[in-house]
Write an enzyme that holds these catalytic residues in place. Structure first.
Site, mmCIF file in Angstrom:
data_model
loop_
_atom_site.group_PDB
_atom_site.id
_atom_site.type_symbol
_atom_site.label_atom_id
_atom_site.label_comp_id
_atom_site.label_asym_id
_atom_site.label_seq_id
_atom_site.Cartn_x
_atom_site.Cartn_y
_atom_site.Cartn_z
ATOM 1 N N LYS A 11 0.952 -1.214 -0.009
ATOM 2 C CA LYS A 11 -0.017 0.067 -0.029
ATOM 3 C C LYS A 11 0.786 1.347 -0.091
ATOM 4 C CE LYS A 11 -3.874 -2.454 2.105
ATOM 5 N NZ LYS A 11 -5.082 -2.314 2.822
ATOM 6 N N TYR A 51 -12.465 -1.489 -5.048
ATOM 7 C CA TYR A 51 -13.070 -1.829 -3.357
ATOM 8 C C TYR A 51 -14.637 -1.824 -3.585
ATOM 9 C CZ TYR A 51 -8.385 -1.533 -1.560
ATOM 10 O OH TYR A 51 -7.189 -1.864 -1.123
ATOM 11 N N ASN A 114 -2.382 -0.513 6.637
ATOM 12 C CA ASN A 114 -1.926 -1.502 7.131
ATOM 13 C C ASN A 114 -0.984 -2.186 6.317
ATOM 14 O OD1 ASN A 114 -3.773 -2.492 5.395
ATOM 15 N ND2 ASN A 114 -4.929 -3.510 6.658
ATOM 16 N N HIS A 117 -2.280 -5.553 1.272
ATOM 17 C CA HIS A 117 -3.573 -6.192 1.291
ATOM 18 C C HIS A 117 -3.185 -7.848 0.687
ATOM 19 C CE1 HIS A 117 -7.439 -7.215 -0.637
ATOM 20 N NE2 HIS A 117 -6.863 -7.774 -1.806
ATOM 21 N N GLU A 128 -9.186 -10.289 -8.300
ATOM 22 C CA GLU A 128 -8.460 -8.966 -8.323
ATOM 23 C C GLU A 128 -6.920 -8.966 -9.130
ATOM 24 O OE1 GLU A 128 -7.639 -9.393 -3.801
ATOM 25 O OE2 GLU A 128 -9.691 -8.583 -3.502
HETATM 26 P P1 CMP Z 1 -7.671 -4.788 3.105
HETATM 27 O O1 CMP Z 1 -8.259 -5.851 3.779
HETATM 28 O O2 CMP Z 1 -6.695 -4.699 2.435
HETATM 29 O O3 CMP Z 1 -8.920 -4.204 2.400
HETATM 30 C C1 CMP Z 1 -9.910 -3.543 2.949
HETATM 31 C C2 CMP Z 1 -9.373 -2.410 3.770
HETATM 32 O O4 CMP Z 1 -10.299 -1.415 4.316
HETATM 33 C C3 CMP Z 1 -8.397 -2.862 4.715
HETATM 34 O O5 CMP Z 1 -7.295 -3.544 4.268
HETATM 35 C C4 CMP Z 1 -7.955 -1.632 5.621
HETATM 36 O O6 CMP Z 1 -7.009 -1.080 4.916
HETATM 37 C C5 CMP Z 1 -9.390 -0.976 5.228
HETATM 38 N N1 CMP Z 1 -10.398 -0.743 6.545
HETATM 39 C C6 CMP Z 1 -10.953 -2.030 6.969
HETATM 40 N N2 CMP Z 1 -11.464 -1.331 8.078
HETATM 41 C C7 CMP Z 1 -11.392 -0.139 8.237
HETATM 42 C C8 CMP Z 1 -11.592 0.817 9.062
HETATM 43 N N3 CMP Z 1 -12.439 0.438 10.281
HETATM 44 N N4 CMP Z 1 -11.174 2.201 9.045
HETATM 45 C C9 CMP Z 1 -10.174 2.324 8.157
HETATM 46 N N5 CMP Z 1 -10.032 1.452 7.250
HETATM 47 C C10 CMP Z 1 -10.273 0.264 7.230
#
Ligand code: CMP
Length: 140
Positions: A11, A51, A114, A117, A128
């Site tokens: 990311k 998304y 985070n 992904h 994807e």
């Molecule tokens: P990922 O699982 O890669 O794809 C969906 C993303 O949404 C997830 O990682 C997080 O980066 C983001 N995400 C999920 N929950 C939250 C949240 N509560 N607040 C902000 N971002 C979120």
């Protein structure tokens, strides 16, 4: 439901702060073979489409804005039972809940930022992967 491939994104925050190399090393050391890789910066429309399963959730707009804020590295990774094994290597979505030694525990700064992904099912891994890569861009 135990396919050989999964899809991953390094990311924007991780790319921006120079974590691409260390994250790729952890993928390789975790036994994953990189079968496709490139750097891209998503347009708003591309991120919204990628998304769309999260559309309507409270974090959707923020997520799309973040994921278009800079270049990302997209990859297809090969491993037995790839989706599940890769989710084990990256750890929980919330880095506070991720196990020590996981990619997110090591590099994530928040739930949103985070670091990486990983696809959550074989179906999504295919969807994807096909979103970002054409057939000639990937090895098998
Ligand atoms: P990922 O699982 O890669 O794809 C969906 C993303 O949404 C997830 O990682 C997080 O980066 C983001 N995400 C999920 N929950 C939250 C949240 N509560 N607040 C902000 N971002 C979120």
């Amino acid at each position: 439901m135990n396919g050989k491939y999964t899809f991953s994104i390094i990311k924007p925050n991780a790319v921006r702060t120079g974590k691409t190399g260390p994250i790729l090393s952890m993928m390789n050391e975790g036994g994953f073979e990189i079968t496709a890789i490139k750097m891209v910066q998503m347009t708003l429309l591309q991120a919204e489409t990628f998304y769309e399963v999260h559309k309507g959730k409270p974090f959707y707009d923020e997520l799309v804005e973040f994921m278009t804020s800079g270049p990302v590295v997209v990859l297809i990774l090969k491993h037995e039972n790839a989706v599940e094994e890769f989710r084990r290597l990256i750890g929980a979505t919330d880095p506070n809940k991720a196990e020590p030694g996981t990619i997110r525990k090591t590099f994530a700064v928040s739930v949103k930022m985070n670091a990486v992904h990983g696809s959550d099912s074989d179906e999504n891994a295919v969807r994807e992967s096909n979103f970002f890569f054409s057939d000639i861009e990937r090895f098998r």
